[in-house]
Design a protein around this motif. Structure first.
Motif, PDB file in Angstrom:
ATOM      1  N   VAL A  44     -16.183   0.072  73.208  1.00  0.00           N
ATOM      2  CA  VAL A  44     -16.771  -0.488  72.001  1.00  0.00           C
ATOM      3  C   VAL A  44     -15.672  -1.218  71.229  1.00  0.00           C
ATOM      4  CG1 VAL A  44     -18.581   1.271  71.802  1.00  0.00           C
ATOM      5  CG2 VAL A  44     -16.368   1.645  70.685  1.00  0.00           C
ATOM      6  N   ASN A  45     -16.069  -1.989  70.236  1.00  0.00           N
ATOM      7  CA  ASN A  45     -15.087  -2.620  69.366  1.00  0.00           C
ATOM      8  C   ASN A  45     -14.542  -1.596  68.369  1.00  0.00           C
ATOM      9  OD1 ASN A  45     -15.507  -5.085  70.621  1.00  0.00           O
ATOM     10  ND2 ASN A  45     -17.095  -5.710  69.165  1.00  0.00           N
ATOM     11  N   LEU A  46     -13.306  -1.803  67.961  1.00  0.00           N
ATOM     12  CA  LEU A  46     -12.647  -0.857  67.055  1.00  0.00           C
ATOM     13  C   LEU A  46     -12.090  -1.587  65.842  1.00  0.00           C
ATOM     14  CD1 LEU A  46     -10.523   1.079  69.715  1.00  0.00           C
ATOM     15  CD2 LEU A  46     -12.740   1.785  68.770  1.00  0.00           C
ATOM     16  N   SER A  47     -12.073  -0.884  64.712  1.00  0.00           N
ATOM     17  CA  SER A  47     -11.420  -1.390  63.503  1.00  0.00           C
ATOM     18  C   SER A  47     -10.200  -0.528  63.212  1.00  0.00           C
ATOM     19  CB  SER A  47     -12.387  -1.346  62.316  1.00  0.00           C
ATOM     20  OG  SER A  47     -11.711  -1.681  61.117  1.00  0.00           O
ATOM     21  N   LEU A  48      -9.020  -1.149  63.201  1.00  0.00           N
ATOM     22  CA  LEU A  48      -7.785  -0.439  62.883  1.00  0.00           C
ATOM     23  C   LEU A  48      -7.479  -0.670  61.412  1.00  0.00           C
ATOM     24  CD1 LEU A  48      -7.715  -1.100  66.042  1.00  0.00           C
ATOM     25  CD2 LEU A  48      -5.247  -0.715  65.856  1.00  0.00           C
ATOM     26  N   GLU A  49      -7.404   0.407  60.642  1.00  0.00           N
ATOM     27  CA  GLU A  49      -7.268   0.309  59.189  1.00  0.00           C
ATOM     28  C   GLU A  49      -5.863   0.725  58.772  1.00  0.00           C
ATOM     29  OE1 GLU A  49     -10.487   2.388  57.366  1.00  0.00           O
ATOM     30  OE2 GLU A  49     -12.011   1.185  58.387  1.00  0.00           O
ATOM     31  N   PHE A  50      -5.168  -0.199  58.110  1.00  0.00           N
ATOM     32  CA  PHE A  50      -3.795   0.023  57.647  1.00  0.00           C
ATOM     33  C   PHE A  50      -3.783   0.060  56.127  1.00  0.00           C
ATOM     34  CE2 PHE A  50      -3.593  -1.988  61.746  1.00  0.00           C
ATOM     35  CZ  PHE A  50      -2.532  -1.378  62.392  1.00  0.00           C
ATOM     36  N   GLY A  51      -3.097   1.024  55.557  1.00  0.00           N
ATOM     37  CA  GLY A  51      -2.998   1.107  54.112  1.00  0.00           C
ATOM     38  C   GLY A  51      -4.363   1.184  53.475  1.00  0.00           C
ATOM     39  N   THR A  52      -4.550   0.427  52.390  1.00  0.00           N
ATOM     40  CA  THR A  52      -5.823   0.485  51.669  1.00  0.00           C
ATOM     41  C   THR A  52      -6.708  -0.727  51.910  1.00  0.00           C
ATOM     42  OG1 THR A  52      -4.733  -0.510  49.736  1.00  0.00           O
ATOM     43  CG2 THR A  52      -4.863   1.912  49.825  1.00  0.00           C
ATOM     44  N   THR A  53      -6.154  -1.833  52.389  1.00  0.00           N
ATOM     45  CA  THR A  53      -6.957  -3.056  52.509  1.00  0.00           C
ATOM     46  C   THR A  53      -6.888  -3.730  53.863  1.00  0.00           C
ATOM     47  OG1 THR A  53      -5.125  -4.381  51.631  1.00  0.00           O
ATOM     48  CG2 THR A  53      -6.744  -3.547  50.034  1.00  0.00           C
ATOM     49  N   THR A  54      -5.828  -3.561  54.614  1.00  0.00           N
ATOM     50  CA  THR A  54      -5.637  -4.325  55.858  1.00  0.00           C
ATOM     51  C   THR A  54      -6.450  -3.714  56.994  1.00  0.00           C
ATOM     52  OG1 THR A  54      -3.409  -4.923  55.179  1.00  0.00           O
ATOM     53  CG2 THR A  54      -3.966  -5.218  57.509  1.00  0.00           C
ATOM     54  N   LYS A  55      -7.205  -4.579  57.665  1.00  0.00           N
ATOM     55  CA  LYS A  55      -7.957  -4.158  58.843  1.00  0.00           C
ATOM     56  C   LYS A  55      -7.731  -5.178  59.956  1.00  0.00           C
ATOM     57  CE  LYS A  55     -11.760  -1.854  56.404  1.00  0.00           C
ATOM     58  NZ  LYS A  55     -13.235  -1.784  56.224  1.00  0.00           N
ATOM     59  N   VAL A  56      -7.599  -4.668  61.163  1.00  0.00           N
ATOM     60  CA  VAL A  56      -7.478  -5.520  62.351  1.00  0.00           C
ATOM     61  C   VAL A  56      -8.512  -5.044  63.360  1.00  0.00           C
ATOM     62  CG1 VAL A  56      -5.986  -6.291  64.221  1.00  0.00           C
ATOM     63  CG2 VAL A  56      -5.013  -5.876  61.951  1.00  0.00           C
TER      64      VAL A  56
END
Length: 933
Positions: free
Chosen positions: A166-178
């Motif tokens: 599946v697709n994934l969302s990598l969440e960094f800190g409070t706002t950054t997503k890749v």
């Protein structure tokens, strides 16, 4: 039930503890090899847990319910929704031993869960390897900052494909997503280059409407686009920008660009799922039906940008990036838990109401904007984008042959796979492979694959994925014609690779294709108006299509040429010399047809078959300028009739629609229609169709009575049958099409053809007693005073009896105050105009011709200032004859010809040319028309 889900996950995790420990060790080892990202190990472990949770519940919850009741029965407890005693007891015992017992009992369940667990482990290890390998690249490209802390890896709500990926969302800190996407992102990079390096739209000077992308072979990283709202002043620009982009994707043949795949960041649209942008294709013949079908499939209608009803969903739900701003409700049948958490827990299929709002643009108050006032903005953007692609298409073609891409090919709707997998997961179907095969037997080899043997091998791959608990996924390389799925590579299936098909489309683009798209856009926006009308309870929504509004503004009472030119430009003509080329029209869908845009089979007289009357009148009026178009449309009707004969034969037997109507269209100037005579006799032997005069023997009898060589025996049989039918089952209303007036008209014609003057006089007297209200709602041909005027004028002429029709004619000219005007032939202004011309032709009363001119001038002014529709409220795009612009154009042309002293045949009288020339005509000096007859 959350506790049950967690217990199940723990039980499955313990059952597969060795695999999970190995994966955890591999994750730690892999991520420790990079120093760009902090805390990655814990996020990866939580991601694996989330994947296990998702797969365990979807695969095992039916077995849990079934096995709970086995346990309850063994303990001797009843089904009791007021108790949770046994339920709690069973849940407390739920562990890897219980799951192991299930697996012994249900071998297919064991195989599915084992696949899901191992695939999830492999997938997370793969993602961690890619993250470690690409961490420095992500930093250098600005996706993340050095030493960012990875807080979470969230599985997104995408279908599990290719080994549960599946697709994934990598969440960094409070706002950054890749975003991590487990597929090739090469096509995304190609489209970024097409927009940035070739098209260079001023509106997108700093970026392309595709997220920043890093393509890494079979996977890739993508910028996460945060949706942001806009103000009222920005709506027009947002729809204009969407139009620009939609044109580019439409020209390439993109699909699946609905609301969920487009995210607006302010006024800029971002297209976030381009895996179906280019598609393979089969070669089409150059016949008219294939060319018309290609015009639809190679159009904006295929992109899902404009709203569409789809067969895979209840048809009242519209799917599209541009859509109704109002919530849509629909009913769906789903399996749901009943009495959860009790000793009566069960699974039952129930109908639920689903509310869906599907608009990617939102305002600052979180409301969805109404797209209807911005149709012109979208059209202007679309037209500019389309013309820009025309200018630079060679450069785009060169770009397509430079790249290696993998694209998705959708064999059948994903929802169909889910339904089947849902059925497979009932415990009785999980005991062995034969049981699952019986369920999958409901699936048939895909029609999408034309070669039967290749369809069968594709079918086996579909079943293989479903048996593994996966959703089938097929892909194709940009320059290949073979399908791929995990380890499967088919033989060559398609004629054209995705690149070849896109290049063929780009090379074939014309301004004519753009005009077809503009008509389809009008059709899509009408769907929004229809839904708005239903939701708001407002009948007339306004915001007509700019395409037709602008043309109607150019039409004058004396000159309909602008509308005629639009219709001729919208014709679809096959290539080749004039002696063999064929012409048809894509008329548009109406009524409650459960799929949008696919209207090429609507070729009856009622629909685009009637356009033959317009081309015939154009040839008669302007001669050589239109003679080729007329001959092409004659050949086109014949070709389409042959292609859709089985479809037409299954419909009602009618002189307005179906095969008999096409016989009439083709033979108006002939002395006899033998095929219609046979059809009428067959219809006379069947029960009458209550509610529509023209379905069955009555409508056919009305027309056959006007052909000079129709068999008298046929007319006698029809007369007796029709009279008997309507004595037993009289129609409830009064009008021509749906009421008693239509039956009296038919009986009069039959009596006249059989020289029964006494009956004709009786029927004439009965018809004179009819009276429709003097209101705008009672003016039409099929349901009001215009129809009565036409019938009485004809009866009086046949009987040679004087009658003044001026006052009755005046009743037909009333216009609806402050409301849009129906311009159609069937119910509206064009039908009234033709009825006035029939009355003039029958009586020679010049006042009726003057009235026709005055009425048409008033009707045009009303439509241009207060709005219009054609046949059905809020539809303005139809090209058909009874409901559509061809009937409007033909009626206006007839008026012009009568004003110039010509007396051509009038279609709405539903009679032969011989009948009109010899019985209704007051002046027999028109030698040209006599020769045509």
């Amino acid at each position: 039930m959350q506790l049950v889900a967690e217990k199940l996950v723990d039980a499955v995790a313990n059952y597969f503890s060795d695999e999970l420990k190995k994966t955890t060790s591999e994750i730690k080892k892999t991520l420790s090899s990079q120093n760009q990202i902090e805390s990655a190990e814990g996020a990866a472990a939580e991601c694996l847990r989330s994947l296990l949770h998702y797969h365990t519940w979807r695969l095992c919850h039916k077995t849990f319910v079934y096995e709970f009741h086995v346990y309850r029965q063994e303990q001797g407890y009843p089904v009791d929704p007021a108790s949770s005693k046994v339920f709690d007891e069973y849940v407390s015992k739920l562990d890897e031993t219980v799951v192991g017992d299930w697996f012994e009992k249900y071998q297919c369940l064991k195989q599915m869960v084992t696949n899901a667990v191992r695939n999830s482990c492999d997938f997370v290890e793969e993602v961690c390897h890619h993250l470690s390998q690409d961490a420095a690249l992500l930093v250098s490209r600005g996706f993340i900052k050095p030493h960012d802390t990875l807080k979470a890896i969230i599985p997104l709500d995408s279908d599990p494909h290719n080994g549960s990926r599946v697709n994934l969302s990598l969440e960094f800190g409070t706002t950054t997503k890749v975003l991590y996407k487990a597929r090739s992102l090469a096509i995304d990079e190609v489209m970024i280059e097409v927009f940035s390096d070739i098209l260079k739209f001023e509106e997108f000077t700093d970026h392309a409407p595709i997220p920043q992308t890093i393509h890494r072979g079979g996977y890739g990283w993508q910028e996460f686009i945060h949706h942001s709202s806009i103000t009222d002043r920005e709506i027009a620009q947002a729809y204009y920008n969407l139009g620009l982009c939609a044109a580019v994707f439409s020209c390439l043949g993109a699909t699946d660009l609905h609301d969920e795949n487009i995210i607006f960041q302010g006024v800029f649209p971002y297209f976030v799922d381009l895996e179906t942008t280019l598609q393979p294709s089969y070669k089409r013949t150059q016949t008219l039906p294939d060319l018309m079908e290609e015009r639809i499939t190679c159009s904006i209608a295929n992109t899902s940008v404009i709203p569409a009803k789809q067969l895979t969903l209840p048809h009242e739900v519209l799917i599209g990036a541009i859509n109704t701003p109002y919530a849509q409700e629909t009913n769906e049948m789903v399996f749901a838990l009943k009495h959860p958490g009790t000793d009566a827990i069960d699974l039952a299929k129930e109908k639920i109401t689903v509310t869906r709002t599907t608009v990617p643009i939102t305002l600052t108050d979180n409301q969805a904007p109404d797209p209807l006032p911005y149709q012109r903005d979208f059209l202007e953007g679309y037209s500019l984008g389309y013309k820009k692609v025309l200018e630079v298409r060679q450069s785009i073609c060169e770009k397509l042959v430079e790249k290696e891409c993998s694209l998705r090919v959708v064999i059948r709707p994903t929802v169909q796979y889910y339904f089947l997998l849902d059925a497979c997961l009932f415990p009785e179907n999980l005991k062995d492979e034969q049981a699952i095969d019986r369920v999958l037997g409901y699936l048939k080899p895909p029609k999408f694959v034309r070669d039967p043997q290749l369809a069968l091998t594709t079918f086996e791959e579909e079943k293989k994925s479903l048996k593994a608990g996966d959703i089938p996924h097929f892909s194709i390389h940009l320059d290949d014609t073979r399908l791929r799925s995990v380890g499967y590579v088919s033989e060559e299936i398609f004629d054209l690779s995705p690149a070849q098909q896109a290049i063929k489309r780009l090379q074939g683009l014309t301004e004519e294709n753009l005009l077809q798209d503009q008509r389809l856009i009008a059709e899509g926006f009408s769907e929004i108006r229809l839904h708005a009308s239903k939701h708001t309870k407002v009948q007339d929504i306004q915001h007509m299509s700019p395409l037709f509004t602008d043309v109607l503004d150019q039409v004058t009472p004396e000159d309909p040429s602008a509308l005629i030119d639009l219709l001729t430009d919208l014709a679809v003509t096959t290539p080749g010399p004039g002696t063999v080329s064929e012409t048809g029209w894509i008329g548009g869908v109406y009524g409650d047809i459960p799929i949008s845009y696919d209207s090429i089979a609507l070729i009856s007289l009622h629909d685009t078959g009637g356009i033959l009357f317009l081309t015939h009148h154009l040839e008669g009026y302007e001669g050589s300028r239109y003679s080729e178009l007329y001959q092409q449309s004659v050949r086109g009707i014949e070709r389409l009739r042959n292609s859709f004969s089985s479809h037409l034969a299954t419909g009602p037997k009618s002189i307005i629609s179906g095969l008999s109507s096409l016989e009439f269209v083709r033979n108006t100037h002939s002395p006899r229609m033998k095929e219609v005579e046979e059809a009428a006799l067959n219809a006379a032997a069947e029960p009458a169709s209550v509610g529509d005069v023209f379905i069955g023997a009555t409508g056919m009898g009305a027309v056959l009575a006007t052909f000079p060589e129709t068999s008298p025996q046929v007319l006698s049989q029809l007369r007796a049958s029709i009279q008997a039918q309507h004595e037993v089952d009289p129609l409830p209303s009064q009008g021509i099409a749906h009421g008693v007036l239509g039956t009296l008209w038919t009986q009069f014609r039959l009596a006249a053809a059989l020289d029964d003057r006494d009956t004709c006089l009786t029927l004439f007297e009965q018809t004179k007693q009819f009276e429709f209200p003097a209101t705008a709602n009672s003016t039409g041909w099929c349901n009001g005073n215009a129809g009565l005027l036409m019938v009485l004028a004809e009866m009086a002429k046949v009987l040679r009896l004087p009658l003044d029709f001026y006052d009755l004619a005046k009743k037909t000219t009333l216009l609806p105050p402050e409301r849009p005007l129906d311009l159609s032939v069937c119910h509206g202004a064009a039908g009234i105009l033709q009825s006035l011309l029939v009355a003039y032709k029958s009586t020679g009363d010049i006042r009726l011709l003057e009235m026709a001119n005055g009425y048409w001038a008033d009707a045009l002014k009303h439509a241009q200032t207060k709005g219009f529709y054609t046949g059905e409220k809020n539809r303005d795009y139809l090209l058909g004859y009874f409901l559509g612009w061809s009937g409007v154009a033909d009626s206006a042309l007839l008026l012009k010809m009568y004003n110039e002293g010509k007396t051509p045949w009038i279609p709405l009288n539903l009679s032969s040319a011989h009948y009109q020339n010899h019985l209704l005509k007051t002046n027999f000096t028109n030698e040209e028309h006599m020769q045509q007859a």
